[in-house]
Design an enzyme around this catalytic site. Structure first.
Site, PDB file in Angstrom:
ATOM      1  N   GLY A   1       3.219   2.487   0.560  1.00 15.39           N
ATOM      2  CA  GLY A   1       3.957   1.775   1.590  1.00 15.39           C
ATOM      3  C   GLY A   1       4.081   2.586   2.869  1.00 15.39           C
ATOM      4  O   GLY A   1       3.207   3.386   3.200  1.00 15.39           O
ATOM      5  N   LEU A   2       5.192   2.371   3.570  1.00  5.62           N
ATOM      6  CA  LEU A   2       5.469   3.043   4.842  1.00  5.62           C
ATOM      7  C   LEU A   2       4.358   2.795   5.858  1.00  5.62           C
ATOM      8  O   LEU A   2       3.948   3.698   6.593  1.00  5.62           O
ATOM      9  CB  LEU A   2       5.667   4.556   4.629  1.00  5.62           C
ATOM     10  CG  LEU A   2       6.865   4.955   3.766  1.00  5.62           C
ATOM     11  CD1 LEU A   2       6.898   6.468   3.583  1.00  5.62           C
ATOM     12  CD2 LEU A   2       8.165   4.458   4.355  1.00  5.62           C
ATOM     13  N   CYS A   3       3.864   1.560   5.896  1.00  4.60           N
ATOM     14  CA  CYS A   3       2.834   1.198   6.876  1.00  4.60           C
ATOM     15  C   CYS A   3       3.212  -0.099   7.591  1.00  4.60           C
ATOM     16  O   CYS A   3       2.353  -0.946   7.853  1.00  4.60           O
ATOM     17  CB  CYS A   3       1.463   1.075   6.206  1.00  4.60           C
ATOM     18  SG  CYS A   3       1.424   0.110   4.681  1.00  4.60           S
ATOM     19  N   GLY A   4       4.500  -0.258   7.852  1.00  6.19           N
ATOM     20  CA  GLY A   4       4.954  -1.410   8.613  1.00  6.19           C
ATOM     21  C   GLY A   4       4.770  -2.710   7.854  1.00  6.19           C
ATOM     22  O   GLY A   4       5.008  -2.808   6.646  1.00  6.19           O
TER      23      GLY A   4
END
Length: 290
Positions: A85-88
């Site tokens: 994750g952590l990709c908008g």
């Protein structure tokens, strides 16, 4: 109003988060350069393969099972997401589009999902759609043989009659700030119309093939499918890193803004405390003087 100690603790916490997001942005930028180089190398091969097939199909009367459209409407939808994750909104937009496609009853009579990536796998396994195959570690580091392996699996399912169509849904890398959700049909193969080597009267120019055209089609079509799958994996990997880099840059900026506002609040709190102490000292001195 929070105390000065609480504000100092909060500022240190946000500053630590800012360092993490800044480091993740730098890592994503390094990975993006490698992923972008892979996309740059894969696209010309896949596009040239498609043009060769279009030219060959236009100049021969031979057919191949991978080119033949079927009357059935059993389909596989291959959804290529990320493992992390952590990709908008990279995965959210993709999975939302996949859900819209799956609920459309006019496209296919039955549809099954092939989930590539941990996010897609977790999403579809928690829902009512049938998942015939899922992979959770493919997108962490896309190998050069992943496309061949998945392409062979799709071709085997198509040849055996388990499925009539295979479609792939992925994020196509366009630029650092732009990724396009793309839906493409893998099987049956629809080669582009040949635009080269056409005679003046509009008929294709006749060529001599060695080996014969039927043998060439049988050899090139599986490689074409594998190349298209590999290109979609590389595109998705590059788009993921671009989305993560943009997201971490925005998170770093937001952390900086929060640090500035907390620092201002800390200074005001500290100033208010000093002013209160001065007033108490002055009031005590006046009381002693009286």
């Amino acid at each position: 109003m929070p105390s000065s100690r609480d504000l100092r603790r909060r500022i240190r916490s946000v500053h630590g988060t800012q360092q993490i997001t800044k480091a993740m942005k730098m890592v994503a930028a390094a990975k993006l350069r490698r992923a972008q180089a892979a996309v740059t190398q894969a696209r010309p091969y896949a596009d040239t393969m498609a043009r060769v097939l279009g030219s060959l199909a236009a100049r021969t009367e031979h057919s191949h099972p991978l080119l033949e459209s079927r009357t059935g409407t059993r389909a596989w939808l291959v959804v290529v997401s990320s493992d992390k994750g952590l990709c908008g909104s990279f995965n959210a937009n993709l999975l939302r589009e996949a859900s819209k496609i799956l609920v459309r009853t006019d496209r296919w009579e039955s549809v099954e999902v092939v989930a590539i990536g941990r996010k897609a796998s977790d999403f579809f396994l928690r829902r009512s759609w049938t998942v015939v195959h899922d992979e959770r570690d493919t997108m962490s580091k896309v190998s050069a043989v992943a496309g061949a392996r998945l392409g062979a699996m799709f071709i085997e399912a198509f040849d055996s009659g388990r499925v009539d169509e295979v479609w792939v849904l992925y994020n196509r890398f366009v630029s650092l700030i732009r990724q396009e959700i793309t839906l493409e049909r893998l099987l049956p193969v629809k080669p582009p119309a040949a635009a080269e080597g056409v005679a003046a009267e509009g008929r294709p120019v006749d060529y001599l093939y060695e080996p014969d055209a039927e043998t060439l089609l049988a050899s090139l079509l599986p490689r074409h499918v594998e190349a298209q799958v590999q290109r979609s994996l590389y595109d998705s990997a590059a788009a993921e890193q671009a989305a993560r880099m943009t997201s971490m840059e925005a998170a770093t900026k937001n952390a900086g803004d929060m640090i500035d506002s907390l620092t201002m609040l800390y200074n005001r709190t500290r100033q208010a405390g000093i002013t209160k102490e001065l007033l108490e000292i002055v009031s005590g001195a006046q009381a002693l003087a009286d």
